[in-house]
Design a protein around this motif. Structure first.
Motif, mmCIF file in Angstrom:
data_model
loop_
_atom_site.group_PDB
_atom_site.id
_atom_site.type_symbol
_atom_site.label_atom_id
_atom_site.label_comp_id
_atom_site.label_asym_id
_atom_site.label_seq_id
_atom_site.Cartn_x
_atom_site.Cartn_y
_atom_site.Cartn_z
ATOM 1 N N GLY A 1 26.457 33.239 47.724
ATOM 2 C CA GLY A 1 27.289 33.566 46.567
ATOM 3 C C GLY A 1 28.222 34.727 46.872
ATOM 4 O O GLY A 1 29.397 34.707 46.491
ATOM 5 N N GLN A 2 27.686 35.739 47.554
ATOM 6 C CA GLN A 2 28.526 36.871 47.931
ATOM 7 C C GLN A 2 29.632 36.428 48.890
ATOM 8 O O GLN A 2 30.783 36.863 48.796
ATOM 9 N N ARG A 3 29.251 35.556 49.792
ATOM 10 C CA ARG A 3 30.224 35.066 50.778
ATOM 11 C C ARG A 3 31.327 34.258 50.086
ATOM 12 O O ARG A 3 32.507 34.391 50.409
ATOM 13 N N VAL A 4 30.967 33.414 49.119
ATOM 14 C CA VAL A 4 31.962 32.632 48.367
ATOM 15 C C VAL A 4 32.878 33.566 47.594
ATOM 16 O O VAL A 4 34.098 33.377 47.558
ATOM 17 N N ASP A 5 32.307 34.603 46.978
ATOM 18 C CA ASP A 5 33.137 35.579 46.255
ATOM 19 C C ASP A 5 34.088 36.293 47.208
ATOM 20 O O ASP A 5 35.266 36.524 46.879
ATOM 21 N N GLN A 6 33.601 36.642 48.386
ATOM 22 C CA GLN A 6 34.427 37.332 49.377
ATOM 23 C C GLN A 6 35.565 36.419 49.846
ATOM 24 O O GLN A 6 36.714 36.853 49.943
ATOM 25 N N ILE A 7 35.277 35.150 50.111
ATOM 26 C CA ILE A 7 36.309 34.205 50.535
ATOM 27 C C ILE A 7 37.342 34.014 49.422
ATOM 28 O O ILE A 7 38.548 33.967 49.684
ATOM 29 N N GLY A 8 36.875 33.930 48.178
ATOM 30 C CA GLY A 8 37.796 33.788 47.050
ATOM 31 C C GLY A 8 38.726 34.981 46.924
ATOM 32 O O GLY A 8 39.930 34.823 46.696
ATOM 33 N N SER A 9 38.176 36.184 47.064
ATOM 34 C CA SER A 9 39.028 37.373 46.950
ATOM 35 C C SER A 9 39.984 37.467 48.135
ATOM 36 O O SER A 9 41.140 37.877 47.979
ATOM 37 N N GLU A 10 39.542 37.060 49.330
ATOM 38 C CA GLU A 10 40.442 37.067 50.488
ATOM 39 C C GLU A 10 41.561 36.038 50.314
ATOM 40 O O GLU A 10 42.711 36.302 50.674
ATOM 41 N N ALA A 11 41.235 34.876 49.766
ATOM 42 C CA ALA A 11 42.246 33.851 49.520
ATOM 43 C C ALA A 11 43.261 34.335 48.484
ATOM 44 O O ALA A 11 44.467 34.114 48.630
ATOM 45 N N GLN A 12 42.774 35.014 47.457
ATOM 46 C CA GLN A 12 43.681 35.545 46.443
ATOM 47 C C GLN A 12 44.584 36.622 47.046
ATOM 48 O O GLN A 12 45.779 36.679 46.753
ATOM 49 N N GLN A 13 44.027 37.473 47.908
ATOM 50 C CA GLN A 13 44.822 38.508 48.574
ATOM 51 C C GLN A 13 45.870 37.863 49.485
ATOM 52 O O GLN A 13 47.023 38.300 49.525
ATOM 53 N N LEU A 14 45.492 36.811 50.211
ATOM 54 C CA LEU A 14 46.428 36.091 51.079
ATOM 55 C C LEU A 14 47.555 35.479 50.252
ATOM 56 O O LEU A 14 48.727 35.553 50.632
ATOM 57 N N TRP A 15 47.208 34.876 49.108
ATOM 58 C CA TRP A 15 48.212 34.284 48.232
ATOM 59 C C TRP A 15 49.183 35.351 47.718
ATOM 60 O O TRP A 15 50.400 35.141 47.692
ATOM 61 N N THR A 16 48.662 36.494 47.341
ATOM 62 C CA THR A 16 49.512 37.590 46.850
ATOM 63 C C THR A 16 50.434 38.083 47.959
ATOM 64 O O THR A 16 51.627 38.319 47.723
ATOM 65 N N ASP A 17 49.894 38.229 49.167
ATOM 66 C CA ASP A 17 50.717 38.676 50.299
ATOM 67 C C ASP A 17 51.814 37.664 50.620
ATOM 68 O O ASP A 17 52.955 38.039 50.919
ATOM 69 N N ALA A 18 51.473 36.374 50.562
ATOM 70 C CA ALA A 18 52.451 35.330 50.860
ATOM 71 C C ALA A 18 53.570 35.328 49.824
ATOM 72 O O ALA A 18 54.748 35.210 50.169
ATOM 73 N N ARG A 19 53.209 35.463 48.556
ATOM 74 C CA ARG A 19 54.246 35.513 47.512
ATOM 75 C C ARG A 19 55.140 36.727 47.693
ATOM 76 O O ARG A 19 56.354 36.652 47.495
ATOM 77 N N GLY A 20 54.546 37.849 48.053
ATOM 78 C CA GLY A 20 55.343 39.050 48.295
ATOM 79 C C GLY A 20 56.290 38.870 49.479
ATOM 80 O O GLY A 20 57.448 39.302 49.431
ATOM 81 N N ALA A 21 55.811 38.209 50.538
ATOM 82 C CA ALA A 21 56.667 37.968 51.705
ATOM 83 C C ALA A 21 57.824 37.039 51.358
ATOM 84 O O ALA A 21 58.961 37.256 51.789
ATOM 85 N N VAL A 22 57.550 36.012 50.560
ATOM 86 C CA VAL A 22 58.607 35.088 50.155
ATOM 87 C C VAL A 22 59.632 35.808 49.280
ATOM 88 O O VAL A 22 60.840 35.613 49.425
ATOM 89 N N THR A 23 59.164 36.652 48.395
ATOM 90 C CA THR A 23 60.073 37.424 47.540
ATOM 91 C C THR A 23 60.935 38.350 48.381
ATOM 92 O O THR A 23 62.147 38.445 48.172
ATOM 93 N N ASP A 24 60.310 39.038 49.343
ATOM 94 C CA ASP A 24 61.072 39.933 50.226
ATOM 95 C C ASP A 24 62.102 39.160 51.042
ATOM 96 O O ASP A 24 63.231 39.618 51.222
ATOM 97 N N LEU A 25 61.718 37.996 51.539
ATOM 98 C CA LEU A 25 62.638 37.179 52.316
ATOM 99 C C LEU A 25 63.805 36.714 51.439
ATOM 100 O O LEU A 25 64.957 36.735 51.866
ATOM 101 N N GLY A 26 63.507 36.310 50.223
ATOM 102 C CA GLY A 26 64.558 35.886 49.299
ATOM 103 C C GLY A 26 65.531 37.008 48.993
ATOM 104 O O GLY A 26 66.740 36.787 48.914
#
Length: 148
Positions: free
Chosen positions: A25-50
């Motif tokens: 359960g802890q591992r699933v929570d950790q993967i979920g938070s890492e995926a959310q952080q990756l998604w946030t970073d990707a959106r920020g990179a796309v915004t910066d590129l735009g």
């Protein structure tokens, strides 16, 4: 059996199962938070590129050019790069790009030929004037037919 960080037990099967479920359960929570952080970073990179490319401004200034660019990017990303049609387009592009060079070469050759013709005519005209005068002197009594 695989153990995860933070999973501790005394070796009994029930405590290991409970600890593994907690670790999982802890591992699933950790993967979920890492995926959310990756998604946030990707959106920020796309915004910066735009912002760096100023896409909205470019579309407003040159809408047809941006449509052509989007069409080209879609063609390449869609797998159209290595098709027979692309080969024909590239051949046509090379021919059109080479056309000005060929035209310049042909014009240069034509100018040289014309200069050579004029130089040869000038030399023949100078030598020909003497020969014409001597020919007229020898045949002074004979009328010449008109030249058209």
């Amino acid at each position: 059996m695989t153990t995860y960080p933070g999973a501790a037990g005394n070796g009994s099967s029930q405590s290991q199962q409970g600890d593994n479920n907690a670790g999982f359960g802890q591992r699933v929570d950790q993967i979920g938070s890492e995926a959310q952080q990756l998604w946030t970073d990707a959106r920020g990179a796309v915004t910066d590129l735009g912002q760096a490319l100023d896409l909205r401004g470019r579309v407003e200034r040159n809408p047809y050019g941006m449509m052509a660019a989007a069409l080209g990017v879609g063609y390449v990303l869609g797998g159209g790069l290595f098709t027979p049609m692309t080969a024909r387009i590239i051949k046509l592009g090379v021919r059109l790009a080479a056309l000005p060079f060929v035209k310049d070469e042909l014009l240069g050759m034509a100018e040289q030929a014309l200069q050579g013709y004029q130089a040869g005519r000038g030399m023949a005209g100078a030598g020909g004037a003497d020969s014409t005068a001597s020919a007229n002197a020898t045949s002074a009594g004979t009328p010449r037919p008109p030249s058209y």
